[in-house]
Design an enzyme around this catalytic site. Sequence first.
Site, PDB file in Angstrom:
ATOM      1  N   SER A  11       0.943  -1.285   0.298  1.00  0.00           N
ATOM      2  CA  SER A  11       0.189  -0.332   0.416  1.00  0.00           C
ATOM      3  C   SER A  11       0.233   1.886  -0.295  1.00  0.00           C
ATOM      4  CB  SER A  11      -1.087   0.151   1.146  1.00  0.00           C
ATOM      5  OG  SER A  11      -0.315  -0.489   2.520  1.00  0.00           O
ATOM      6  N   TRP A  12       1.737   1.525   0.844  1.00  0.00           N
ATOM      7  CA  TRP A  12       2.815   2.622   0.545  1.00  0.00           C
ATOM      8  C   TRP A  12       3.690   2.535  -0.125  1.00  0.00           C
ATOM      9  CZ3 TRP A  12       2.219   6.767   2.240  1.00  0.00           C
ATOM     10  CH2 TRP A  12       3.382   7.755   3.355  1.00  0.00           C
ATOM     11  N   ARG A  32       7.037  -8.732  -6.244  1.00  0.00           N
ATOM     12  CA  ARG A  32       8.029  -9.948  -6.262  1.00  0.00           C
ATOM     13  C   ARG A  32       6.538 -11.127  -6.791  1.00  0.00           C
ATOM     14  NH1 ARG A  32       8.785 -12.863  -0.289  1.00  0.00           N
ATOM     15  NH2 ARG A  32       6.535 -11.511  -0.208  1.00  0.00           N
ATOM     16  N   SER A 136       1.188   9.741   7.639  1.00  0.00           N
ATOM     17  CA  SER A 136       0.983   8.952   6.687  1.00  0.00           C
ATOM     18  C   SER A 136       0.277   7.601   6.161  1.00  0.00           C
ATOM     19  CB  SER A 136       2.562   9.150   5.864  1.00  0.00           C
ATOM     20  OG  SER A 136       3.644   8.681   6.183  1.00  0.00           O
ATOM     21  N   ALA A 138      -0.974   5.602   3.316  1.00  0.00           N
ATOM     22  CA  ALA A 138      -1.487   5.449   2.334  1.00  0.00           C
ATOM     23  C   ALA A 138      -3.029   5.605   1.795  1.00  0.00           C
ATOM     24  CB  ALA A 138      -1.200   3.605   2.030  1.00  0.00           C
ATOM     25  N   LYS A 189       7.371   3.788  17.528  1.00  0.00           N
ATOM     26  CA  LYS A 189       5.644   3.851  18.030  1.00  0.00           C
ATOM     27  C   LYS A 189       4.966   2.749  17.612  1.00  0.00           C
ATOM     28  CE  LYS A 189       5.053   4.912  13.291  1.00  0.00           C
ATOM     29  NZ  LYS A 189       4.494   3.868  12.287  1.00  0.00           N
ATOM     30  N   ASP A 242       3.770  10.355  14.085  1.00  0.00           N
ATOM     31  CA  ASP A 242       3.428   9.367  14.019  1.00  0.00           C
ATOM     32  C   ASP A 242       3.073   8.387  14.522  1.00  0.00           C
ATOM     33  OD1 ASP A 242       3.678   7.755  11.878  1.00  0.00           O
ATOM     34  OD2 ASP A 242       5.555   7.210  11.629  1.00  0.00           O
ATOM     35  N   ARG A 253      -2.762  -0.550  10.763  1.00  0.00           N
ATOM     36  CA  ARG A 253      -2.224  -2.316  10.782  1.00  0.00           C
ATOM     37  C   ARG A 253      -2.168  -2.439  12.490  1.00  0.00           C
ATOM     38  NH1 ARG A 253       2.047  -3.069   6.365  1.00  0.00           N
ATOM     39  NH2 ARG A 253       0.917  -1.157   4.906  1.00  0.00           N
TER      40      ARG A 253
END
Length: 329
Positions: A11-12, A32, A136, A138, A189, A242, A253
């Site tokens: 995603s990022w 991959r 940040s 995504a 974090k 963050d 997540r």
Amino acid sequence: MKKIGVVGGGSWGTALAKVLCENGHEVKVWLRDKAQCEDVRKTKINKKYLPNVILPNDLYFSNDLDDVIKNSEIILNAIPTQKIREVLKKIPKEYMANKIVINSAKGIELNTHCLISEIMASECKDIKYCALSGPSHAEEVVLMLPTAITVACDDLEVAKIVQDLFMTTYLRVYTNKDVRGVELGGALKNIIALGAGISDGVGYGDNAKAALMTRGIVEITRLGESLGADIATFGGLSGIGDLIATCTSKHSRNRNAGYLIGQGYTKSEAIKKVGMVVEGITTTYAAYELAKQNSISMPIVEAMHSILECNEDVKKTVIKLMLRDKKDE
């Protein structure tokens, strides 16, 4: 225009590749999984990670790692921390030499306790390394929602080059020279975010989460300072910024995995349900060992280690935290 190779199409990595492509750069992304790569090339949608986003037509995806790296002027790493060394060993060293390498992953390598800058230094020669970090998600960046991040490099002129690559009307990039502090803030974090999720999953309220986050940044700063980071970094985007985003967001997540653990799932079950890498779990083990080696007091990290490694009861662990010896703030 720069030729940029992105290693990793999660995603990022996909979100950052989209930003770079729309900023006018020639971008190739290594995926991959061959079947996934072919599907993204055909549909221009990364269904696994960003299913509701149509990607630019000129954003190129490849299953050939050498093809992505060899002819790129700048490399962006977006694969998880624990896989970085393995992938770097597959790349001929001359393909990476003298290039700007931007890392967007967050974590600490297990066993070696290396930061990603240290992994890169040991596996690549003569690279100009930058760490990209900050609050940040995504899912918000691809929607062009206002976001601010930090790029750290020992050489500020290189940091400014990277700053220019990413700057848009919705993505603001600050520069920083404290690579170690930015990397540690981004990695540590995630441990606190796991704890915040567990707190929510158990049913504790805002008071508990606010206390966890506040005391969490104290522990992050304590370990970071002992490892040579600038204490001021932890008050910035890659530190408290963050931390706030990762502890509170539905997109996190780590927070989501923690929530499942708080609901009674095992860590393996939580990882499977989240469906993506949960860096906070491996980072908990690395940070616990680093704290012990450096005689740094990190009671929250110790508590998280007890829950993850020893299956300690969450509520009993919280009571132990609350009843520790009294102290000044």
